[in-house]
Design a protein around this motif. Structure first.
Motif, short mmCIF file in Angstrom:
data_model
loop_
_atom_site.label_atom_id
_atom_site.label_comp_id
_atom_site.label_asym_id
_atom_site.label_seq_id
_atom_site.Cartn_x
_atom_site.Cartn_y
_atom_site.Cartn_z
N VAL A 263 37.21 53.71 35.13
CA VAL A 263 37.30 53.30 36.53
C VAL A 263 38.62 52.56 36.69
CG1 VAL A 263 36.35 51.77 38.30
CG2 VAL A 263 34.82 53.19 36.93
N TYR A 264 39.41 52.95 37.66
CA TYR A 264 40.75 52.40 37.81
C TYR A 264 40.75 51.11 38.63
CZ TYR A 264 42.43 56.78 35.89
OH TYR A 264 42.66 57.85 35.04
N VAL A 265 41.55 50.16 38.19
CA VAL A 265 41.74 48.91 38.93
C VAL A 265 42.94 49.10 39.85
CG1 VAL A 265 42.14 46.42 38.78
CG2 VAL A 265 40.84 47.59 36.97
N GLU A 266 42.66 49.26 41.13
CA GLU A 266 43.73 49.50 42.09
C GLU A 266 44.50 48.21 42.38
OE1 GLU A 266 44.23 51.42 46.57
OE2 GLU A 266 42.43 51.78 45.38
N GLY A 267 43.81 47.09 42.30
CA GLY A 267 44.47 45.81 42.52
C GLY A 267 43.80 45.00 43.60
N GLY A 268 44.29 43.81 43.79
CA GLY A 268 43.70 42.92 44.79
C GLY A 268 44.59 41.73 45.03
N ALA A 269 43.97 40.65 45.51
CA ALA A 269 44.74 39.46 45.84
C ALA A 269 43.81 38.25 45.88
CB ALA A 269 45.44 39.63 47.19
N GLY A 270 44.39 37.10 45.65
CA GLY A 270 43.65 35.85 45.69
C GLY A 270 44.30 34.86 46.63
N ALA A 271 43.49 33.93 47.13
CA ALA A 271 44.00 32.88 48.00
C ALA A 271 43.13 31.64 47.82
CB ALA A 271 43.99 33.32 49.46
N ARG A 272 43.71 30.48 48.10
CA ARG A 272 42.95 29.24 47.98
C ARG A 272 43.25 28.33 49.16
NH1 ARG A 272 46.34 28.40 42.67
NH2 ARG A 272 48.34 27.79 43.56
N ASP A 273 42.24 27.63 49.59
CA ASP A 273 42.35 26.67 50.68
C ASP A 273 42.33 25.27 50.09
OD1 ASP A 273 42.37 25.58 53.26
OD2 ASP A 273 40.95 27.08 54.00
N THR A 274 42.56 24.27 50.90
CA THR A 274 42.46 22.91 50.42
C THR A 274 41.03 22.64 49.98
OG1 THR A 274 42.62 20.57 51.04
CG2 THR A 274 42.04 22.09 52.78
N ALA A 275 40.88 21.91 48.88
CA ALA A 275 39.55 21.65 48.34
C ALA A 275 38.73 20.74 49.25
CB ALA A 275 39.66 21.03 46.95
#
Length: 493
Positions: A263-275
């Motif tokens: 199964v191929y990993v096409e990719g993605g993205a991450g993000a974070r907000d203030t805790a």
């Protein structure tokens, strides 16, 4: 590409004699992933082994233990902090390292044994006496600062079971949903999760339940924090572990991995907000979630995805994902079973989602979106997986999103405020126990506080359940006073 995926279930009966520590479960999951890859000797070539933080027991080097178990000498090992986004983020990192030639074979694993730990404690048995590890062993050290900022702690707005209902309340009001309609939608989603869990062989609770059963508070399904009953909360007291194996195409073929495993990993993205949730612009949305989804699914028609499997510690998370992707809530029920039914093994749930999604794509083809959430809607990571060959195009570095939040000011001695978010925590006997309030003053500044603990009348003033019916509290004007560090709200008719 993802070539091996395995998961295990342990001690559902919570028997002392069957209590295995998390590391044992993790090694069993690694063995299952190795067998699933269909390539003997593949894991001995692992150059990267990373583990998702285990919360039920402390380990100095779980990745090293995995390496010794499979006969590998990895150049790169690591363990994460706590956070449900980590499985997706680690897969992204592994795929990126493989794509640029820094790695060829990577193993990602994690697991929990909270059910067994509690069973041992209830029986008065020291886990170490039962053979659990002592390097360092014991429950991991807990830092109260991890609960939230000083302002959050002062207001009592800590612990997931309190904070996520606050998000739910604000989003419900912003979306124009009545409390009854919102409760019905969340319960329907949780009921759909139970149907999925009933088909998952490692689900902790594979019992199908109706939306009416889930929504109705009562014996065995007490109200926790409005509007979520126990059946809508994550279930962390489970024994579950999972592992996945990621390789380059060349390594997979060199080790004889069958084509039908890939199964191929096409990719993605991450993000974070203030805790600090009190320093965010709104309780009704998640800027980090929107950013991660937008970057992951850019140019993708979400309605054509074979699977959308979303982190579901509380219903508000998949509801926000569905809304942002333009999908009906039922479309994000996924193939794992949700935290309320499959089980919520803390930071490792999304590893189980990766296993379930891999199995679905192998069987039916297509593309899938997998999402992980950490903190209080703080850390987000989404991934696209595909049965068809694709070129990796992800971004392993999470992006920080910020916004302009209203100033947080002390609760005045007395003031008229507009409720921005609210929830009421209930005792085990079902009575209101404590209310939690976020509100705006006339000048737009924000206040936050809680009613005195153990005062049902004070808590009831913030409840959805008033005058014998469900009545919205968010968006209404109320009078608040401050007393001994707590907030008192004038009861609404």
């Amino acid at each position: 590409m993802l070539v091996g995926a395995g998961q295990v279930l342990g001690n559902r009966a919570r028997e002392v004699s069957a209590a295995r520590e998390p590391a044992e479960l993790v090694l069993a999951a690694v063995d299952a992933a190795a067998a699933d890859a269909g390539a003997p000797g593949l894991l001995a070539a692992a150059d990267t082994i990373t583990t998702v933080r285990t919360t039920s027991w402390a380990y100095a080097d779980l990745a090293g233990r995995i390496g010794a178990h499979v006969g590998a000498r990895p150049a790169h090992t690591g363990d994460t902090t706590v956070g449900g986004h980590w499985p997706a983020a680690l897969l992204e990192q592994a795929a990126a390292r493989i794509a640029c030639g820094e790695s060829r074979v990577a193993v990602i694993a994690g697991g929990e044994a909270m059910a067994s730990l509690n069973a041992l404690r209830a029986a008065g048995v020291d886990p170490v006496d039962a053979g659990w590890s002592t390097e360092p062993g014991g429950p991991p050290a807990f830092d109260p600062d991890e609960l939230g900022s000083p302002a959050m702690q002062a207001a009592g707005i800590v612990l997931p079971a309190r904070v996520y209902p606050l998000f739910h309340s604000a989003h419900r009001h912003a979306a124009g949903l009545s409390p009854a309609a919102s409760i019905a939608r969340s319960a329907g989603l949780c009921a759909a999760f139970t149907e999925v869990a009933a088909t998952n062989p490692v689900a902790w609770n594979p019992t199908v339940r109706s939306a009416a059963e889930i929504a109705e508070p009562g014996p065995g399904n007490r109200m926790v924090c409005e509007p979520y009953t126990l059946a809508q909360n994550a279930m962390p007291f489970v024994d579950q572990a999972a592992a996945v194996v990621v390789t380059s195409l060349a390594a997979a073929r060199a080790h004889g991995v069958p084509e039908d495993r890939i199964v191929y990993v096409e990719g993605g993205a991450g993000a974070r907000d203030t805790a600090d949730v009190l320093a965010r612009p709104s309780f009704a949305t998640s800027a980090a979630l929107a950013d991660a989804l937008d970057r992951t699914a850019a140019g993708v028609d979400a309605t054509r995805l074979e699977v959308v499997d979303v982190y579901s510690c509380f219903p508000i998370v998949p509801e926000l994902v569905a809304e942002h992707l333009g999908l009906p809530v039922a479309a994000v029920a996924g193939v794992t079973g949700g935290h309320n039914a499959f089980g919520g093994p803390l930071s490792t749930y999304t590893l189980h989602a990766l296993v379930a999604v891999t199995q679905r794509l192998r069987a039916g083809g297509g593309r899938a979106l997998v999402h992980g959430n950490g903190g209080y809607l703080t850390h987000q990571h989404a991934l696209l997986l595909s049965r068809d060959p694709v070129v990796y195009r992800g971004d392993p570095q999470p992006r920080t999103v910020t916004g302009v939040a209203p100033p947080l000011v002390p609760v005045p001695d007395i003031a008229e405020v507009t409720v921005e978010a609210a929830t009421v925590e209930h005792s085990r006997d079902g009575a209101p126990k404590q209310g939690f309030l976020v509100a705006r003053l006339a000048d737009g500044s924000r206040i936050a506080g809680c009613t005195p603990p153990g005062d049902p009348d004070a808590a009831r003033a913030l409840s959805l359940y008033r005058a014998g019916e469900l009545r919205e509290i968010v968006g209404t004007r109320v009078r608040v006073t401050r007393k001994n560090g707590h907030v008192l709200v004038e009861a609404q008719p």
